[in-house]
Design a protein around this motif. Structure first.
Motif, mmCIF file in Angstrom:
data_model
loop_
_atom_site.group_PDB
_atom_site.id
_atom_site.type_symbol
_atom_site.label_atom_id
_atom_site.label_comp_id
_atom_site.label_asym_id
_atom_site.label_seq_id
_atom_site.Cartn_x
_atom_site.Cartn_y
_atom_site.Cartn_z
ATOM 1 N N LEU A 1 76.710 6.629 116.263
ATOM 2 C CA LEU A 1 76.506 6.765 117.706
ATOM 3 C C LEU A 1 76.454 5.412 118.396
ATOM 4 C CD1 LEU A 1 74.002 9.726 117.504
ATOM 5 C CD2 LEU A 1 76.272 9.788 118.558
ATOM 6 N N GLU A 2 75.971 4.408 117.687
ATOM 7 C CA GLU A 2 75.994 3.059 118.273
ATOM 8 C C GLU A 2 77.436 2.608 118.486
ATOM 9 O OE1 GLU A 2 73.543 -1.078 117.648
ATOM 10 O OE2 GLU A 2 74.062 0.075 115.870
ATOM 11 N N MET A 3 78.298 2.890 117.505
ATOM 12 C CA MET A 3 79.711 2.564 117.669
ATOM 13 C C MET A 3 80.322 3.378 118.802
ATOM 14 S SD MET A 3 82.363 0.853 116.876
ATOM 15 C CE MET A 3 81.958 0.052 115.325
ATOM 16 N N ARG B 1 79.686 1.791 122.049
ATOM 17 C CA ARG B 1 80.506 0.582 122.261
ATOM 18 C C ARG B 1 81.917 0.966 122.695
ATOM 19 N NH1 ARG B 1 78.957 -2.649 116.700
ATOM 20 N NH2 ARG B 1 76.766 -3.073 117.194
ATOM 21 N N VAL B 2 82.423 2.040 122.076
ATOM 22 C CA VAL B 2 83.775 2.489 122.410
ATOM 23 C C VAL B 2 83.825 3.037 123.837
ATOM 24 C CG1 VAL B 2 85.522 4.229 121.864
ATOM 25 C CG2 VAL B 2 84.421 2.942 120.014
ATOM 26 N N ALA B 3 82.791 3.792 124.222
ATOM 27 C CA ALA B 3 82.770 4.411 125.558
ATOM 28 C C ALA B 3 81.391 4.186 126.180
ATOM 29 C CB ALA B 3 83.093 5.895 125.463
ATOM 30 N N PRO B 4 81.097 2.971 126.644
ATOM 31 C CA PRO B 4 79.746 2.640 127.125
ATOM 32 C C PRO B 4 79.318 3.434 128.351
ATOM 33 C CG PRO B 4 81.291 0.852 127.586
ATOM 34 C CD PRO B 4 81.998 1.795 126.686
ATOM 35 N N LYS B 5 80.255 4.047 129.061
ATOM 36 C CA LYS B 5 79.892 4.797 130.270
ATOM 37 C C LYS B 5 79.769 6.298 130.016
ATOM 38 C CE LYS B 5 81.877 1.458 133.495
ATOM 39 N NZ LYS B 5 82.823 1.237 134.626
ATOM 40 N N ASN B 6 79.988 6.708 128.791
ATOM 41 C CA ASN B 6 79.871 8.132 128.485
ATOM 42 C C ASN B 6 78.393 8.492 128.338
ATOM 43 O OD1 ASN B 6 79.643 10.572 126.629
ATOM 44 N ND2 ASN B 6 81.850 10.553 127.061
ATOM 45 N N LEU B 7 77.875 9.292 129.255
ATOM 46 C CA LEU B 7 76.447 9.566 129.282
ATOM 47 C C LEU B 7 76.011 10.442 128.102
ATOM 48 C CD1 LEU B 7 75.792 10.123 133.094
ATOM 49 C CD2 LEU B 7 75.976 8.001 131.779
ATOM 50 N N GLY B 8 76.878 11.353 127.656
ATOM 51 C CA GLY B 8 76.528 12.197 126.516
ATOM 52 C C GLY B 8 76.343 11.382 125.249
ATOM 53 N N GLY B 9 77.232 10.426 125.048
ATOM 54 C CA GLY B 9 77.107 9.563 123.873
ATOM 55 C C GLY B 9 75.842 8.722 123.923
ATOM 56 N N LEU B 10 75.530 8.186 125.094
ATOM 57 C CA LEU B 10 74.299 7.406 125.259
ATOM 58 C C LEU B 10 73.069 8.261 124.963
ATOM 59 C CD1 LEU B 10 74.700 5.193 128.468
ATOM 60 C CD2 LEU B 10 74.107 4.414 126.167
ATOM 61 N N GLN B 11 73.087 9.490 125.473
ATOM 62 C CA GLN B 11 71.937 10.368 125.255
ATOM 63 C C GLN B 11 71.768 10.679 123.768
ATOM 64 O OE1 GLN B 11 72.143 14.131 127.291
ATOM 65 N NE2 GLN B 11 69.980 14.577 126.957
ATOM 66 N N ASN B 12 72.865 10.972 123.071
ATOM 67 C CA ASN B 12 72.772 11.244 121.640
ATOM 68 C C ASN B 12 72.250 10.026 120.880
ATOM 69 O OD1 ASN B 12 73.704 13.899 121.812
ATOM 70 N ND2 ASN B 12 75.849 13.276 121.675
ATOM 71 N N GLY C 1 64.944 1.702 126.600
ATOM 72 C CA GLY C 1 66.048 1.011 127.268
ATOM 73 C C GLY C 1 67.209 1.937 127.554
ATOM 74 N N VAL C 2 67.548 2.786 126.578
ATOM 75 C CA VAL C 2 68.668 3.714 126.747
ATOM 76 C C VAL C 2 68.377 4.714 127.858
ATOM 77 C CG1 VAL C 2 69.986 5.566 125.649
ATOM 78 C CG2 VAL C 2 69.464 3.478 124.363
ATOM 79 N N PHE C 3 67.199 5.352 127.818
ATOM 80 C CA PHE C 3 66.917 6.408 128.785
ATOM 81 C C PHE C 3 66.566 5.848 130.162
ATOM 82 C CE2 PHE C 3 66.421 8.781 124.780
ATOM 83 C CZ PHE C 3 67.337 9.787 125.046
ATOM 84 N N SER C 4 66.066 4.625 130.224
ATOM 85 C CA SER C 4 65.877 3.983 131.532
ATOM 86 C C SER C 4 67.224 3.813 132.226
ATOM 87 C CB SER C 4 65.191 2.625 131.371
ATOM 88 O OG SER C 4 63.866 2.773 130.929
#
Length: 760
Positions: free
Chosen positions: A93-95, A98-109, A125-128
């Motif tokens: 999920l960290e990768m 990096r591949v899609a930094p603006k994808n909110l679903g990936g950030l949430q996961n 930091g992520v959820f802020s």
């Protein structure tokens, strides 16, 4: 599109997921160089089907061809999360971020896995960031609250949970998270008020109604909890959760009635694994009727859910381990989890009672230290919250006066703890001490409790009090020292000690290991039980001169007669044990079987209620058969409670290891039956050796397995010594340190006095 892909699409269109998955797997098998969309579709469908292992594997296969595809990275991450392979999930999920930094679903996961790993600051930091992007997303607010909670930032976390339910009143998890923090802080009234608001905003919501029931039950309001649940049941007779919660409550007083309710919950909602394990736990604890049969029923239920490991919580693994232990299914026990993972999971989730079952699984010095750390993990989890909410304390007492000594235990009644503690109440040093007892027992007073009550300054009996409430009320007595005797066994409140209601605190008797709290200063030991390596204790040893226990005359009497040695009646040696199966291991049963195999014509007797259960008997017999001992040489005496006369059917008792006997060791020697024991480095490996040494047979406690086998066979061949011990052991105990209860009490009170009033 190939025929296989067309068939997969048709199956998906028709809602036939498993068929579609089969076509997609076959398509990739035919040609691994399929387009990325094939891999994406397959891994998503596997995830939705709950086939997480395959989803993770095909995700990895797809990433070999498309290493920077966001969708494959993301879905592989969530599959790995379901499998609890968290470091791998985090990497995927960290990768993905990096591949899609603006994808909110990936950030949430990604943030969710950080929360699973207790990386609160990183998750914050992520959820802020997500909250800044979409402040009206209640789930983002909630997860930010959880990240703050992980860091013990409780008030900021509560702010976020309130914000979450403000923007999204139907977000049930946020309401329950808020109530959870309020419960941790013992803000019971606030927790109940929030639940009432949540229920008003979400009328009839089962999770909220169940949440209120649980809050009432866990805060000692059992009558209100049951009344509330029955009120809901009248309106919702087919609500599975009501039967589940009522079953848990009712079973405390009436196992049979509770089991009926728990079975009904499963019938109404068979998919809920926690409903199945609640019934397993209750069956394992059902003592009436055919106890072995109840255990067998619970065990067979457990086998039906062993394959659902992705759904296991710490509560589920605890219950599964307990039932596997009761039937000696060591393979099943290993399947539930390993020593380190299980122990740390239980400790981190506050399940101290589960750690007792870890003692028998210790094999090495590394294991001993790991077990100590597991207790420390539990201790930190209790002491940190306690430090945030200090209890009220009265002004200090004037110097001088009698020492105020408190004993905290719900077992100072007709219970093994009561048996061994009784000498201190029969011989209270009233000249120097005021003695207080604190009990949270929820049953009826018995003769032993009345006997103790008549001999102490005060017997505080608080069956419905909270942990913090108990600590505060104990502090009001202005003790000089508090000793807890219960550990974390049923109805005891070990967590009270975290509040340090007395300036000096100790543990004694009820738990054969360091509790794990830095707030407990001492553990009562003797020259035999004290570990040679002091780092195997959290506390400092508080040393009795000869024995850490004595035999209460009220319980260890001549009521049960010692009869003729069974060898003289039977013509063969009978080894045996009355110890609980939570002390058995493969190695223990293997060793016992080897002793029997090495003693011609001998047999082995299990004096246990589990003996009526088919699987318990089969597993025991299998272990003995592996060492060449046939089934006719293993005896099962099915009994609970009234087991003392059955020691008359045993010539030599064999002790389990590493967790040795305690009460059973005292019982077997009292009945004139000698014991062979193995001594180890830790406190719980030395209990029998202490009792044996103080009964004059310390030579039968040995240091190696070879010596254990040799000592057992040698004693079997020494009829003269066995018969002499059968006639003398009871008098040896009565006339030695274990039986001189007045001297034991003097030694104990002197030890306490020196500790709290040191000379000079």
């Amino acid at each position: 599109m190939s025929d296989r892909l067309a068939a997969a699409q048709a199956a998906l269109n028709g809602g036939r997921r498993d068929e579609a998955i089969g076509h997609l797997i076959a398509a990739i098998g035919d040609d691994p160089a399929r387009p990325v969309q094939v891999y994406r579709t397959l891994t998503v469908q596997l995830y939705q089907a709950g086939r997480y292992e395959e989803g993770a594997a095909f995700g990895a296969k797809g990433l070999e061809r498309f290493p920077r595809d966001f969708d494959l990275l993301n879905v592989r991450g969530v599959n790995l999360r379901k499998l609890k392979r968290l470091p791998e999930a985090l990497a995927a999920l960290e990768m993905a971020t990096r591949v899609a930094p603006k994808n909110l679903g990936g950030l949430q996961n990604y943030g969710n896995v950080l929360l699973d790993l207790n990386e609160g600051a990183k998750a914050e930091g992520v959820f802020s960031r997500l909250v800044r992007i979409d402040p009206r997303n209640g789930e983002y607010q909630r997860q930010l609250g959880r990240a703050l909670h992980k860091q013990n930032k409780l008030e900021p976390a509560l702010v976020r949970f309130r914000q979450a339910v403000t923007v999204q009143p139907g977000l049930i998890d946020a309401w329950l998270d808020m109530v959870g923090i309020l419960g941790e802080e013992h803000r019971t009234a606030d927790a109940e008020a929030q639940l009432d608001r949540a229920i008003a905003a979400n009328p009839g919501n089962a999770r909220l109604l169940e949440g209120k029931t649980m809050v009432l039950r866990r805060t000692g309001q059992a009558a209100r909890a049951e009344a509330f649940a029955r009120e809901v049941l009248a309106a919702q007779p087919d609500a599975a959760w009501v039967h589940h919660q009522l079953g848990i409550m009712v079973s405390e007083q009436d196992r049979a009635a509770g089991n009926v309710l728990l079975r009904r919950a499963i019938a109404l909602d068979p998919a809920r694994i926690e409903y199945v394990t609640a019934l397993i736990e209750s069956l394992e604890r059902t003592r009436s009727g055919d106890e072995g049969g109840h255990i067998e029923e619970g065990y067979q239920l457990a086998k039906t859910i062993l394959h659902r490991s992705a759904e296991f919580t710490e509560s589920v693994t605890k219950i599964l381990c307990e039932i596997m232990i009761r039937v000696c299914d060591f393979d099943g026990l290993d399947q539930v989890g390993d020593f380190r993972t299980l122990g740390r999971g239980w400790a981190g989730s506050g399940r101290h009672t589960a750690l007792l079952k870890q003692l028998a699984r210790v094999r090495t010095d590394e294991d001993r230290r790991e077990l100590l750390e597991q207790h420390r993990i539990w201790g930190r989890g209790v002491e940190v919250p306690a430090s945030r909410r200090p209890i009220k304390r009265p002004p200090p007492r004037p110097p001088g006066g009698k020492v105020r000594l408190g004993f905290m235990s719900s077992d100072l009644r007709q219970h093994p703890v009561g048996y061994f503690a009784l000498p201190l109440f029969d011989h209270v040093d009233h000249e120097r001490f005021e003695v207080f007892v604190y009990s949270f027992y929820t049953g009826q007073e018995d003769a032993a409790q009345r006997h103790i009550t008549e001999r102490v300054t005060a017997y505080r009996w608080w069956p419905d009090i909270s942990v913090a409430g108990a600590a505060e009320k104990i502090a009001e007595d202005q003790l000089d020292m508090l000793i807890e005797l219960g550990g974390s066994t049923h109805m005891n409140k070990l967590e009270v000690m975290a509040y340090k209601p007395a300036p000096v605190q100790a543990s004694w008797l009820g738990y054969p290991h360091s509790a794990g709290l830095e707030a407990i200063d001492y553990l009562v030991c003797d020259p035999i039980t004290v570990p040679p390596e002091r780092e195997l204790l959290v506390e400092k040893p508080l040393m009795m001169p000869k024995s850490w226990i004595a035999l209460g005359s009220r319980f260890f009497s001549n009521t049960v007669e010692i009869k003729e040695a069974p060898e003289l009646r039977n013509g063969f040696i009978t080894y045996g044990t009355a110890n609980n199966p939570h002390k058995y291991t493969r190695e223990v049963l293997q060793t016992w079987a080897r002793v029997v195999a090495a003693t011609p014509g001998s047999k082995f007797a299990f004096i246990r209620p589990e003996g009526s259960g088919e699987s318990f008997r089969a597993n025991i017999l299998r272990q003995f058969a592996a060492e060449g001992v046939s089934a006719d040489r293993v005896i099962f005496h099915v009994i609970r409670g009234a087991h003392m006369p059955f020691y008359n059917e045993v010539d030599i008792t064999l002790d389990p290891f590493p967790l040795t006997g305690g009460t059973t060791t005292a019982e077997t020697l009292w009945m004139g039956v000698p014991l062979i024991s193995l001594i180890g480095p830790a406190f719980y490996e030395r209990l029998s050796a202490s009792i044996m040494t103080n009964s004059g047979i310390g030579d039968l406690a040995v240091n190696t397995l070879d010596d254990y086998l040799a000592a057992a066979v040698a004693l079997a061949g020494n009829r003269e010594r066995r018969l002499e011990l059968r006639g003398s052991l009871r008098d040896r105990m009565r006339n030695g340190p274990l039986g001189q209860t007045d001297q034991f009490a003097r030694d104990f009170y002197d030890m306490i006095y020196r500790t709290v009033r040191p000379a000079g």
